[in-house]
Design an enzyme around this catalytic site. Structure first.
Site, short mmCIF file in Angstrom:
data_model
loop_
_atom_site.label_atom_id
_atom_site.label_comp_id
_atom_site.label_asym_id
_atom_site.label_seq_id
_atom_site.Cartn_x
_atom_site.Cartn_y
_atom_site.Cartn_z
N HIS A 35 -19.58 14.38 -27.08
CA HIS A 35 -19.22 13.47 -28.17
C HIS A 35 -19.09 12.01 -27.71
O HIS A 35 -19.25 11.10 -28.50
CB HIS A 35 -17.94 13.93 -28.87
CG HIS A 35 -16.80 14.19 -27.94
ND1 HIS A 35 -16.75 15.29 -27.13
CD2 HIS A 35 -15.69 13.48 -27.68
CE1 HIS A 35 -15.64 15.25 -26.42
NE2 HIS A 35 -14.98 14.17 -26.73
N LYS B 49 0.19 8.01 -23.46
CA LYS B 49 0.75 8.33 -24.78
C LYS B 49 2.26 8.04 -24.75
O LYS B 49 2.69 6.94 -25.01
CB LYS B 49 0.48 9.79 -25.14
CG LYS B 49 -0.96 10.10 -25.49
CD LYS B 49 -1.84 10.25 -24.30
CE LYS B 49 -3.19 10.81 -24.63
NZ LYS B 49 -4.11 10.76 -23.50
N ALA C 299 1.48 15.17 -22.43
CA ALA C 299 1.13 13.82 -22.89
C ALA C 299 2.05 13.32 -24.02
O ALA C 299 2.45 12.17 -24.03
CB ALA C 299 -0.32 13.79 -23.36
N ASP D 3 0.87 20.48 -20.62
CA ASP D 3 0.13 19.24 -20.83
C ASP D 3 1.10 18.40 -21.64
O ASP D 3 1.27 18.59 -22.84
CB ASP D 3 -1.17 19.54 -21.60
CG ASP D 3 -1.95 18.28 -21.88
OD1 ASP D 3 -1.36 17.19 -21.83
OD2 ASP D 3 -3.15 18.40 -22.17
N PHE E 194 -6.88 20.45 -24.76
CA PHE E 194 -7.49 19.18 -25.10
C PHE E 194 -8.86 19.14 -24.44
O PHE E 194 -9.11 19.88 -23.49
CB PHE E 194 -6.60 18.01 -24.63
CG PHE E 194 -7.21 16.69 -24.98
CD1 PHE E 194 -7.35 16.32 -26.31
CD2 PHE E 194 -7.68 15.83 -24.00
CE1 PHE E 194 -7.95 15.10 -26.64
CE2 PHE E 194 -8.27 14.62 -24.33
CZ PHE E 194 -8.41 14.27 -25.66
N ASP E 195 -9.76 18.26 -24.91
CA ASP E 195 -11.15 18.34 -24.41
C ASP E 195 -11.28 18.06 -22.91
O ASP E 195 -12.09 18.69 -22.24
CB ASP E 195 -12.12 17.48 -25.24
CG ASP E 195 -11.75 16.02 -25.35
OD1 ASP E 195 -10.66 15.66 -24.90
OD2 ASP E 195 -12.55 15.23 -25.89
N TYR F 289 0.83 -1.21 0.00
CA TYR F 289 0.00 0.00 0.00
C TYR F 289 0.87 1.26 0.00
O TYR F 289 0.60 2.22 -0.71
CB TYR F 289 -0.92 0.01 1.23
CG TYR F 289 -1.95 1.10 1.18
CD1 TYR F 289 -3.22 0.86 0.66
CD2 TYR F 289 -1.64 2.40 1.60
CE1 TYR F 289 -4.16 1.87 0.57
CE2 TYR F 289 -2.58 3.42 1.51
CZ TYR F 289 -3.84 3.15 1.01
OH TYR F 289 -4.76 4.14 0.92
N1 F0G Z 1 -4.05 15.99 -22.65
C1 F0G Z 1 -3.95 15.62 -23.92
C2 F0G Z 1 -3.18 16.48 -24.88
C3 F0G Z 1 -4.57 14.46 -24.36
O1 F0G Z 1 -4.47 14.10 -25.63
C4 F0G Z 1 -5.28 13.66 -23.42
C5 F0G Z 1 -5.97 12.45 -23.83
C6 F0G Z 1 -5.34 14.10 -22.09
C7 F0G Z 1 -4.72 15.26 -21.74
C8 F0G Z 1 -6.10 13.31 -21.05
O2 F0G Z 1 -5.41 12.19 -20.69
O3 F0G Z 1 -6.90 10.27 -21.31
O4 F0G Z 1 -5.01 9.99 -19.69
O5 F0G Z 1 -7.03 11.26 -19.05
N2 F0G Z 1 -6.16 12.17 -25.01
C9 F0G Z 1 -6.79 10.99 -25.56
C10 F0G Z 1 -6.91 11.16 -27.04
C11 F0G Z 1 -8.05 10.57 -24.89
O6 F0G Z 1 -7.58 10.33 -27.67
O7 F0G Z 1 -6.31 12.08 -27.60
P1 F0G Z 1 -6.13 10.85 -20.16
#
Ligand code: F0G
Length: 469
Positions: free
Chosen positions: A453, A261, A220, A218, A127-128, A75
């Site tokens: 979406h 990613k 990723a 961000d 990002f969304d 843990y």
């Molecule tokens: N930031 C970026 C630039 C992303 O592309 C994503 C996720 C996230 C944050 C969120 O990360 O999914 O680990 O919570 N992108 C995926 C996509 C879902 O299809 O581009 P997460």
């Protein structure tokens, strides 16, 4: 890599395979109708080539799978946590590394801690999930990408860049106190996976420093961004990806990272910060909703494979193949005249559906029409990045504002598909070319309040007569 080839050669060999199966046109028609024309509702087993996302879809290496067996599932204080933290500190230089189970949790924890109602968060492009988390905390997400980034046909090496002049004007206009952080998305996913230059990062940092605002990434797809800097920015050609990444992170005060990613894993993420107070607040919040500080919603084995994957993704041969694969798919589409955002970005080809289907008005979602056609024709799953995902309704006037581009993203999972799979995708486009002018638009029959979406239902305006041979 091998210099004189015009196609990507995989810098790995295949040790395990997963069968994929082709469905019939009748089966796909039934599937898409049952899914209410929402591609997220299709079972993955009913997809032949899945380009929905590059997130969490990577193939892990033999070394990562071996790491699974090294999981310490205590843990508190598991050994994998220390490997995880030390590896990330070595790449990013951040003082505190907080594990989370995916990127959006890092965003949620951060904005829950730093954002007040009515605050603004500028970003090159949110990002969304980032936009969703800012909005959910009653903040306002603002995209300040350069103008070249809004023009799909414009060739420019760093189309993901922040409009730094506009950023400074914006800070002056709204006041420094209304802006708890500036974000940069590296690479810029929603604007075509386009990279951001080191020069642009440096200039953004200067503005942030001038007004005392923290700069967050961000991150990723930071490794892919670093590779583009090596490829395209003078002065970086002889630096290693890790050196470039370290310099990139040296300008930031913190980051949110989805490890799904560029850490080459199926689940995971982290938040990095140099701020002791912020680390403490976030950790306290996290213990309530995500997990103890040494596992953050993940298993010990997950932390181990993230540490290993992060190092593998810094390999220049791996990155060269990855970026070449995306470029290859773009070139295949060029051969048949499919318009896309140029040059290709890091993780996906973004087809310009607005230009491909000019007869479908924007309020009938041309990009979704193409997504549906790709599934119907070839069992290819792509995702709409246009009006369905990003259109905003003015709460007062009810007027709908569409995003600058109407795109279909063909995201390429890492180390999963070969060149022949990509040729198959181009072949599917070629077939659609023959009847594209007859494709119909869509209307929404159900939508939720946030991030519609994922769960919305749609109806085809003119139901297609599907010819099944
Ligand atoms: N930031 C970026 C630039 C992303 O592309 C994503 C996720 C996230 C944050 C969120 O990360 O999914 O680990 O919570 N992108 C995926 C996509 C879902 O299809 O581009 P997460």
């Amino acid at each position: 890599m091998i210099d004189d080839l015009d196609f990507p050669v995989e810098p790995y060999r295949i040790k395990v395979v997963e069968p994929i199966k082709m469905t019939t046109k009748e089966e796909r028609e039934l599937n898409i109708q049952r899914a209410h024309f929402n591609i997220f509702n299709i079972r993955s087993e009913d997809v032949f080539i899945d380009l929905l996302t590059d997130s969490g879809t990577s193939a892990m290496s033999d070394d990562q799978w071996a790491g699974i067996m090294k999981g310490d599932e205590a843990y508190a204080g598991c050994r994998n946590y220390f490997n995880f933290v030390e590896t990330i500190q070595d790449i990013t230089g951040f003082k505190h590394i907080i594990p989370v189970h995916q990127g959006r949790v890092a965003e949620n924890l951060l904005f829950s801690t730093i954002l007040k109602e009515g605050d603004y968060v500028p970003n090159n492009t949110h990002f969304d999930t980032t936009r969703g988390n800012v909005t959910h905390k009653k903040g306002i997400a603002v995209d300040l990408i350069i103008k070249e980034g809004k023009d799909p046909a414009k060739e420019y090496p760093f189309k993901g860049n922040m409009d730094v002049e506009r950023l400074e004007e914006f800070i002056i206009e709204k006041g420094r106190d209304k802006i708890p952080a500036v974000f940069m998305t590296l690479t810029n996913n929603s604007a075509g996976g386009q990279p951001v230059s080191m020069e642009n990062i440096r200039r953004t940092k200067e503005v942030c420093e001038k007004y005392g605002i923290p700069l967050f990434y961000d991150a990723a797809r930071y490794a892919e961004n670093a590779y583009f800097i090596k490829l395209r920015e003078p002065g970086y050609e002889n630096k290693s990806i890790k050196e470039i990444a370290r310099e990139m992170f040296s300008y930031a005060d913190g980051c949110c990272m989805s490890a799904k990613k560029d850490a080459l894993v199926n689940m995971g993420g982290f938040l990095g910060t140099n701020d002791d107070d912020l680390e403490q607040k976030i950790t306290n919040l996290m213990i309530m909703i995500e997990g103890f500080r040494t596992y953050g919603g993940l298993s010990g084995r997950d932390l181990e494979v993230i540490a290993r994957g992060l190092l593998e993704a810094l390999d220049a041969d791996y990155l060269a193949h990855r970026i070449e694969q995306v470029k290859f798919l773009g070139e295949e589409l060029d051969k048949i005249g499919v318009p896309y955002v140029k040059p290709t970005g890091g993780h996906a080809v973004f087809v310009d559906a607005g230009a491909f289907l000019p007869h479908i008005p924007r309020d009938q979602f041309p990009a979704q029409a193409l997504v549906i056609a790709l599934y119907r024709e070839g069992g290819v799953r792509a995702v709409e990045i246009g009006g369905l995902m990003f259109a905003e309704k003015d709460p007062v006037t009810g007027k709908v504002k569409h995003p600058p581009m109407e795109l279909v993203r063909l995201a390429i999972p890492r180390r999963v598909y070969t060149m022949s799979h990509l040729k198959y995708v181009a072949h599917t486009f070629k077939k659609i070319m023959a009847y594209k002018d007859k494709l119909s638009g869509f209307e929404i029959t159900y939508e939720p309040r946030y991030m519609r979406h994922f769960t919305m239902h749609l109806k085809e305006i003119t139901p297609q007569e599907i010819k099944v041979k």
